[in-house]
Design a protein around this motif. Structure first.
Motif, PDB file in Angstrom:
ATOM      1  N   ASN A 237       0.821  -1.200   0.000  1.00  0.00           N
ATOM      2  CA  ASN A 237       0.000   0.000   0.000  1.00  0.00           C
ATOM      3  C   ASN A 237       0.866   1.267   0.000  1.00  0.00           C
ATOM      4  O   ASN A 237       0.633   2.190  -0.774  1.00  0.00           O
ATOM      5  CB  ASN A 237      -0.929  -0.002   1.216  1.00  0.00           C
ATOM      6  CG  ASN A 237      -1.820   1.208   1.248  1.00  0.00           C
ATOM      7  OD1 ASN A 237      -2.736   1.341   0.450  1.00  0.00           O
ATOM      8  ND2 ASN A 237      -1.531   2.126   2.166  1.00  0.00           N
TER       9      ASN A 237
ATOM     10  N   ASP B 108      -7.952 -12.895   4.378  1.00  0.00           N
ATOM     11  CA  ASP B 108      -7.611 -11.694   3.616  1.00  0.00           C
ATOM     12  C   ASP B 108      -6.956 -10.656   4.512  1.00  0.00           C
ATOM     13  O   ASP B 108      -7.562 -10.204   5.489  1.00  0.00           O
ATOM     14  CB  ASP B 108      -8.883 -11.066   3.037  1.00  0.00           C
ATOM     15  CG  ASP B 108      -9.489 -11.894   1.939  1.00  0.00           C
ATOM     16  OD1 ASP B 108      -9.027 -11.759   0.796  1.00  0.00           O
ATOM     17  OD2 ASP B 108     -10.422 -12.665   2.228  1.00  0.00           O
TER      18      ASP B 108
ATOM     19  N   SER C 297      -6.920  -6.465   0.888  1.00  0.00           N
ATOM     20  CA  SER C 297      -8.320  -6.570   0.468  1.00  0.00           C
ATOM     21  C   SER C 297      -9.089  -5.268   0.643  1.00  0.00           C
ATOM     22  O   SER C 297      -9.594  -4.708  -0.334  1.00  0.00           O
ATOM     23  CB  SER C 297      -9.006  -7.695   1.238  1.00  0.00           C
ATOM     24  OG  SER C 297      -9.009  -7.442   2.635  1.00  0.00           O
ATOM     25  N   ARG C 298      -9.189  -4.778   1.862  1.00  0.00           N
ATOM     26  CA  ARG C 298      -9.998  -3.577   2.124  1.00  0.00           C
ATOM     27  C   ARG C 298      -9.391  -2.318   1.541  1.00  0.00           C
ATOM     28  O   ARG C 298     -10.071  -1.486   0.967  1.00  0.00           O
ATOM     29  CB  ARG C 298     -10.192  -3.372   3.629  1.00  0.00           C
ATOM     30  CG  ARG C 298     -11.324  -4.184   4.177  1.00  0.00           C
ATOM     31  CD  ARG C 298     -11.614  -3.767   5.591  1.00  0.00           C
ATOM     32  NE  ARG C 298     -10.946  -4.695   6.482  1.00  0.00           N
ATOM     33  CZ  ARG C 298     -10.661  -4.437   7.741  1.00  0.00           C
ATOM     34  NH1 ARG C 298     -10.963  -3.281   8.275  1.00  0.00           N
ATOM     35  NH2 ARG C 298     -10.069  -5.332   8.486  1.00  0.00           N
ATOM     36  N   TRP C 299      -8.101  -2.154   1.715  1.00  0.00           N
ATOM     37  CA  TRP C 299      -7.458  -0.904   1.310  1.00  0.00           C
ATOM     38  C   TRP C 299      -7.099  -0.875  -0.172  1.00  0.00           C
ATOM     39  O   TRP C 299      -7.017   0.185  -0.773  1.00  0.00           O
ATOM     40  CB  TRP C 299      -6.195  -0.658   2.139  1.00  0.00           C
ATOM     41  CG  TRP C 299      -6.478  -0.349   3.566  1.00  0.00           C
ATOM     42  CD1 TRP C 299      -6.698  -1.262   4.569  1.00  0.00           C
ATOM     43  CD2 TRP C 299      -6.609   0.927   4.169  1.00  0.00           C
ATOM     44  NE1 TRP C 299      -6.937  -0.620   5.755  1.00  0.00           N
ATOM     45  CE2 TRP C 299      -6.885   0.739   5.544  1.00  0.00           C
ATOM     46  CE3 TRP C 299      -6.495   2.227   3.695  1.00  0.00           C
ATOM     47  CZ2 TRP C 299      -7.065   1.781   6.430  1.00  0.00           C
ATOM     48  CZ3 TRP C 299      -6.664   3.268   4.577  1.00  0.00           C
ATOM     49  CH2 TRP C 299      -6.952   3.043   5.931  1.00  0.00           C
ATOM     50  N   ASN C 300      -6.828  -2.059  -0.773  1.00  0.00           N
ATOM     51  CA  ASN C 300      -6.356  -2.086  -2.160  1.00  0.00           C
ATOM     52  C   ASN C 300      -7.184  -2.978  -3.081  1.00  0.00           C
ATOM     53  O   ASN C 300      -6.769  -3.245  -4.214  1.00  0.00           O
ATOM     54  CB  ASN C 300      -4.877  -2.483  -2.205  1.00  0.00           C
ATOM     55  CG  ASN C 300      -4.009  -1.349  -1.708  1.00  0.00           C
ATOM     56  OD1 ASN C 300      -3.780  -0.389  -2.422  1.00  0.00           O
ATOM     57  ND2 ASN C 300      -3.555  -1.443  -0.462  1.00  0.00           N
ATOM     58  N   ASP C 301      -8.314  -3.446  -2.601  1.00  0.00           N
ATOM     59  CA  ASP C 301      -9.285  -4.153  -3.441  1.00  0.00           C
ATOM     60  C   ASP C 301      -8.719  -5.388  -4.142  1.00  0.00           C
ATOM     61  O   ASP C 301      -9.161  -5.744  -5.224  1.00  0.00           O
ATOM     62  CB  ASP C 301      -9.872  -3.169  -4.469  1.00  0.00           C
ATOM     63  CG  ASP C 301     -11.175  -3.658  -5.047  1.00  0.00           C
ATOM     64  OD1 ASP C 301     -11.907  -4.387  -4.355  1.00  0.00           O
ATOM     65  OD2 ASP C 301     -11.466  -3.319  -6.212  1.00  0.00           O
ATOM     66  N   GLU C 302      -7.737  -6.039  -3.549  1.00  0.00           N
ATOM     67  CA  GLU C 302      -7.183  -7.268  -4.136  1.00  0.00           C
ATOM     68  C   GLU C 302      -7.624  -8.458  -3.296  1.00  0.00           C
ATOM     69  O   GLU C 302      -7.153  -8.649  -2.174  1.00  0.00           O
ATOM     70  CB  GLU C 302      -5.664  -7.221  -4.212  1.00  0.00           C
ATOM     71  CG  GLU C 302      -5.027  -8.501  -4.750  1.00  0.00           C
ATOM     72  CD  GLU C 302      -5.525  -8.868  -6.145  1.00  0.00           C
ATOM     73  OE1 GLU C 302      -6.404  -9.756  -6.254  1.00  0.00           O
ATOM     74  OE2 GLU C 302      -5.045  -8.255  -7.109  1.00  0.00           O
ATOM     75  N   THR C 303      -8.541  -9.222  -3.836  1.00  0.00           N
ATOM     76  CA  THR C 303      -9.027 -10.417  -3.149  1.00  0.00           C
ATOM     77  C   THR C 303      -8.893 -11.665  -4.011  1.00  0.00           C
ATOM     78  O   THR C 303      -8.927 -12.771  -3.488  1.00  0.00           O
ATOM     79  CB  THR C 303     -10.515 -10.265  -2.750  1.00  0.00           C
ATOM     80  OG1 THR C 303     -11.290 -10.073  -3.928  1.00  0.00           O
ATOM     81  CG2 THR C 303     -10.704  -9.090  -1.797  1.00  0.00           C
ATOM     82  N   GLU C 304      -8.730 -11.495  -5.318  1.00  0.00           N
ATOM     83  CA  GLU C 304      -8.783 -12.635  -6.226  1.00  0.00           C
ATOM     84  C   GLU C 304      -7.442 -13.305  -6.514  1.00  0.00           C
ATOM     85  O   GLU C 304      -7.400 -14.520  -6.716  1.00  0.00           O
ATOM     86  CB  GLU C 304      -9.469 -12.229  -7.529  1.00  0.00           C
ATOM     87  CG  GLU C 304     -10.934 -11.863  -7.314  1.00  0.00           C
ATOM     88  CD  GLU C 304     -11.723 -12.928  -6.564  1.00  0.00           C
ATOM     89  OE1 GLU C 304     -11.632 -14.119  -6.927  1.00  0.00           O
ATOM     90  OE2 GLU C 304     -12.421 -12.570  -5.594  1.00  0.00           O
TER      91      GLU C 304
ATOM     92  N   LYS D 147     -13.296  -8.215   0.726  1.00  0.00           N
ATOM     93  CA  LYS D 147     -13.181  -6.813   1.115  1.00  0.00           C
ATOM     94  C   LYS D 147     -13.797  -6.538   2.483  1.00  0.00           C
ATOM     95  O   LYS D 147     -13.559  -5.496   3.072  1.00  0.00           O
ATOM     96  CB  LYS D 147     -13.824  -5.925   0.052  1.00  0.00           C
ATOM     97  CG  LYS D 147     -12.974  -5.882  -1.208  1.00  0.00           C
ATOM     98  CD  LYS D 147     -13.467  -5.111  -2.387  1.00  0.00           C
ATOM     99  CE  LYS D 147     -14.543  -4.147  -2.249  1.00  0.00           C
ATOM    100  NZ  LYS D 147     -14.851  -3.424  -3.493  1.00  0.00           N
ATOM    101  N   LYS D 148     -14.557  -7.493   2.992  1.00  0.00           N
ATOM    102  CA  LYS D 148     -15.140  -7.352   4.327  1.00  0.00           C
ATOM    103  C   LYS D 148     -14.422  -8.270   5.314  1.00  0.00           C
ATOM    104  O   LYS D 148     -15.016  -8.784   6.256  1.00  0.00           O
ATOM    105  CB  LYS D 148     -16.634  -7.657   4.280  1.00  0.00           C
ATOM    106  CG  LYS D 148     -17.389  -6.659   3.447  1.00  0.00           C
ATOM    107  CD  LYS D 148     -18.866  -6.906   3.483  1.00  0.00           C
ATOM    108  CE  LYS D 148     -19.533  -5.849   2.613  1.00  0.00           C
ATOM    109  NZ  LYS D 148     -20.925  -5.712   2.864  1.00  0.00           N
TER     110      LYS D 148
END
Length: 174
Positions: A14, A59, A64-71, A93-94
């Motif tokens: 980040n 996650d 996940s939450r800050w940078n939207d990478e979950t996949e 993201k949650k």
């Protein structure tokens, strides 16, 4: 002259990707789970070995939450042979994580139950024998939660990269 940076730590990811450009840091930043995902997609990593585990992925908040990478981490896990992936509640993201990029490690929590102990409880509810992480702080926090719940004999905590390594064909050292 650096053009590419691959941090293992989502907080560093980040900072390098989103804050350093303001100070002249112009380079491509990929979290290590993104690089692994890309290498698998490009067939530069071959996953030939069975990895017979039931895994849940935790996650990291800064990924996940800050940078939207979950996949990316999930695609890497899904590529492993004979690996069953199960989701914990509050994932993606949650995600249920400290929200501080690992900063909870250095302070006493005010809540009755520590975040890491509660999160390990979520993992245990899935029946997984392995908790995969993508963050060195999460590795420590989740490992400490496993110890606090006294389930070290039942559950292993590993980085996504370690699982991918287990799925790579063993090469003859000769």
């Amino acid at each position: 002259g650096v053009q590419n940076v691959v941090p293992r730590c989502p907080h560093c990811f980040n900072t390098l990707a989103n804050e350093y450009p303001a100070f002249g840091g112009e380079y491509q930043v990929m979290h290590h789970t993104q690089l692994i995902d890309q290498l698998i997609a490009d067939e530069r990593i071959h996953l030939d070995e069975d990895v017979m585990r039931k895994v849940t992925f935790h996650d990291p908040c800064f990924l996940s939450r800050w940078n939207d990478e979950t996949e990316a981490p999930r695609r890497s896990l899904a590529a492993l042979k004979r690996l069953q992936v199960v989701e914990m509640k509050e994932h993606g993201k949650k995600s249920f994580c400290c929200g501080a990029g690992g900063a909870q490690m250095w302070q006493e929590e005010q809540n009755e139950t520590r975040v890491n102990v509660e999160r390990v409880g979520h993992a245990l509810e899935t029946g997984a024998d392995t908790i995969a992480v993508g963050c060195p702080f999460c590795m420590t926090m989740i490992s400490d939660g496993v110890k606090a719940k006294d389930v070290e004999e039942k559950v292993q905590v590993v980085d996504v990269a370690e699982l991918v390594l287990a799925g790579m064909k063993k090469r003859d050292e000769a």
